[in-house]
Design an enzyme around this catalytic site. Structure first.
Site, PDB file in Angstrom:
ATOM      1  N   CYS A  31      -1.760   2.024  -0.138  1.00  0.00           N
ATOM      2  CA  CYS A  31      -2.667   2.183   1.010  1.00  0.00           C
ATOM      3  C   CYS A  31      -2.122   1.314   2.150  1.00  0.00           C
ATOM      4  O   CYS A  31      -0.940   0.975   2.161  1.00  0.00           O
ATOM      5  CB  CYS A  31      -4.108   1.830   0.638  1.00  0.00           C
ATOM      6  SG  CYS A  31      -4.362   0.114   0.120  1.00  0.00           S
ATOM      7  N   CYS A  36      -8.013  -2.815  -0.775  1.00  0.00           N
ATOM      8  CA  CYS A  36      -9.198  -1.978  -1.067  1.00  0.00           C
ATOM      9  C   CYS A  36      -8.825  -0.759  -1.905  1.00  0.00           C
ATOM     10  O   CYS A  36      -9.084  -0.712  -3.106  1.00  0.00           O
ATOM     11  CB  CYS A  36      -9.889  -1.532   0.221  1.00  0.00           C
ATOM     12  SG  CYS A  36     -10.530  -2.889   1.241  1.00  0.00           S
ATOM     13  N   ARG A  37      -8.216   0.257  -1.276  1.00  0.00           N
ATOM     14  CA  ARG A  37      -8.053   1.539  -1.967  1.00  0.00           C
ATOM     15  C   ARG A  37      -6.981   1.526  -3.058  1.00  0.00           C
ATOM     16  O   ARG A  37      -7.237   2.000  -4.173  1.00  0.00           O
ATOM     17  CB  ARG A  37      -7.735   2.640  -0.937  1.00  0.00           C
ATOM     18  CG  ARG A  37      -8.889   2.935  -0.005  1.00  0.00           C
ATOM     19  CD  ARG A  37      -8.460   3.739   1.190  1.00  0.00           C
ATOM     20  NE  ARG A  37      -7.573   2.960   2.055  1.00  0.00           N
ATOM     21  CZ  ARG A  37      -6.930   3.427   3.107  1.00  0.00           C
ATOM     22  NH1 ARG A  37      -7.054   4.716   3.414  1.00  0.00           N
ATOM     23  NH2 ARG A  37      -6.175   2.638   3.845  1.00  0.00           N
ATOM     24  N   SER A  38      -5.762   1.046  -2.743  1.00  0.00           N
ATOM     25  CA  SER A  38      -4.710   1.159  -3.775  1.00  0.00           C
ATOM     26  C   SER A  38      -4.929   0.226  -4.966  1.00  0.00           C
ATOM     27  O   SER A  38      -4.610   0.624  -6.101  1.00  0.00           O
ATOM     28  CB  SER A  38      -3.308   0.997  -3.176  1.00  0.00           C
ATOM     29  OG  SER A  38      -3.117  -0.253  -2.579  1.00  0.00           O
ATOM     30  N   ASN A  78      -3.464  -2.912   0.860  1.00  0.00           N
ATOM     31  CA  ASN A  78      -3.375  -3.227  -0.576  1.00  0.00           C
ATOM     32  C   ASN A  78      -4.451  -4.216  -1.019  1.00  0.00           C
ATOM     33  O   ASN A  78      -4.247  -5.017  -1.926  1.00  0.00           O
ATOM     34  CB  ASN A  78      -1.978  -3.750  -0.951  1.00  0.00           C
ATOM     35  CG  ASN A  78      -1.709  -3.803  -2.458  1.00  0.00           C
ATOM     36  OD1 ASN A  78      -0.965  -4.658  -2.925  1.00  0.00           O
ATOM     37  ND2 ASN A  78      -2.279  -2.920  -3.224  1.00  0.00           N
ATOM     38  N   ASP A  90     -10.512   4.937   4.653  1.00  0.00           N
ATOM     39  CA  ASP A  90     -10.382   3.476   4.679  1.00  0.00           C
ATOM     40  C   ASP A  90     -11.785   2.855   4.729  1.00  0.00           C
ATOM     41  O   ASP A  90     -12.518   3.076   5.694  1.00  0.00           O
ATOM     42  CB  ASP A  90      -9.575   3.108   5.931  1.00  0.00           C
ATOM     43  CG  ASP A  90      -9.334   1.616   6.049  1.00  0.00           C
ATOM     44  OD1 ASP A  90      -9.938   0.843   5.282  1.00  0.00           O
ATOM     45  OD2 ASP A  90      -8.538   1.234   6.928  1.00  0.00           O
TER      46      ASP A  90
HETATM   47  P1  4NP Z   1      -6.870  -0.755   2.325  1.00  0.00           P
HETATM   48  O1  4NP Z   1      -7.958  -1.206   3.429  1.00  0.00           O
HETATM   49  O2  4NP Z   1      -5.738  -0.133   3.104  1.00  0.00           O
HETATM   50  O3  4NP Z   1      -7.613   0.245   1.506  1.00  0.00           O
HETATM   51  O4  4NP Z   1      -6.479  -2.003   1.577  1.00  0.00           O
HETATM   52  C1  4NP Z   1      -7.666  -2.030   4.502  1.00  0.00           C
HETATM   53  C2  4NP Z   1      -7.600  -3.389   4.334  1.00  0.00           C
HETATM   54  C3  4NP Z   1      -7.353  -4.210   5.419  1.00  0.00           C
HETATM   55  C4  4NP Z   1      -7.166  -3.654   6.678  1.00  0.00           C
HETATM   56  C5  4NP Z   1      -7.216  -2.287   6.843  1.00  0.00           C
HETATM   57  C6  4NP Z   1      -7.474  -1.471   5.757  1.00  0.00           C
HETATM   58  N1  4NP Z   1      -6.934  -4.491   7.782  1.00  0.00           N
HETATM   59  O5  4NP Z   1      -6.872  -3.974   8.920  1.00  0.00           O
HETATM   60  O6  4NP Z   1      -6.798  -5.712   7.618  1.00  0.00           O
END
Ligand code: 4NP
Length: 167
Positions: A11, A16-18, A14, A127
């Site tokens: 993602c 939340c989703r992945s 790294n 997201d």
């Molecule tokens: P992820 O979510 O891609 O599912 O881990 C996010 C985590 C942090 C951010 C964006 C999306 N960020 O902008 O810090």
């Protein structure tokens, strides 16, 4: 089965989703008794959160469904990953495009959207980072369905003895 299949969930951050996809897929693999044949890791296209534990909201939502993400730590995708992993599974179209831009020649066909492996009407895991708690439940709902379908595919691949480098 001695064949080793290596999966990488990707993602943006790294956190939340992945990591959620890693935890859910690892549970599916363990339930199928395939932990010696299939490995799963995760990484982010961005480096914002390198070394951090998953987002507490992701960890709490996952734990409510029995997935423990507490040992995971964020890392960024590297060019070596395209050689080390057999399937690289992007959480959304933006992650997919980023991966395809990075992919060394001959490795681009390892990259796909996670949700493309399931009969779902959506292509992207949204997201959840800037949204409410419901977003984390939606992430789990989509990822659980996709991992169920992915397990069927990779089991078939293992039985056909596809190995690292065949994808
Ligand atoms: P992820 O979510 O891609 O599912 O881990 C996010 C985590 C942090 C951010 C964006 C999306 N960020 O902008 O810090």
């Amino acid at each position: 089965m001695n064949t080793q299949l290596n999966l990488l969930m990707v993602c943006l951050g790294n956190i939340c989703r992945s990591p959620t996809a890693q935890a859910v897929m690892a549970a599916r693999i363990a339930d199928a008794g395939l932990q010696d044949s299939i490995r799963v890791e995760s990484a982010g296209t961005a480096g914002y959160h390198i070394g951090k534990a998953p987002d507490p909201r992701s960890m709490a939502a996952a734990l409510r469904r029995g997935y423990d993400m507490s040992a995971q730590r964020a890392r960024q995708v590297s060019v070596e990953d395209f050689h080390k992993f057999d399937l690289i599974l992007a959480m959304d179209s933006s992650n997919l495009n980023h991966l395809l831009q990075m992919a060394p020649a001959t490795t681009a066909d390892k990259v796909s959207l996670l949700l493309s492996h399931a009969p779902l009407s959506t292509t992207d895991v949204p997201d959840p980072y800037h949204g409410g708690d419901n977003g984390f439940e939606q992430v789990l709902d989509l990822i659980e369905q996709a991992c169920d379908a992915l397990l069927v595919t990779v089991q078939a691949d293992l039985q056909g003895h596809r190995t690292t480098g065949d994808y």
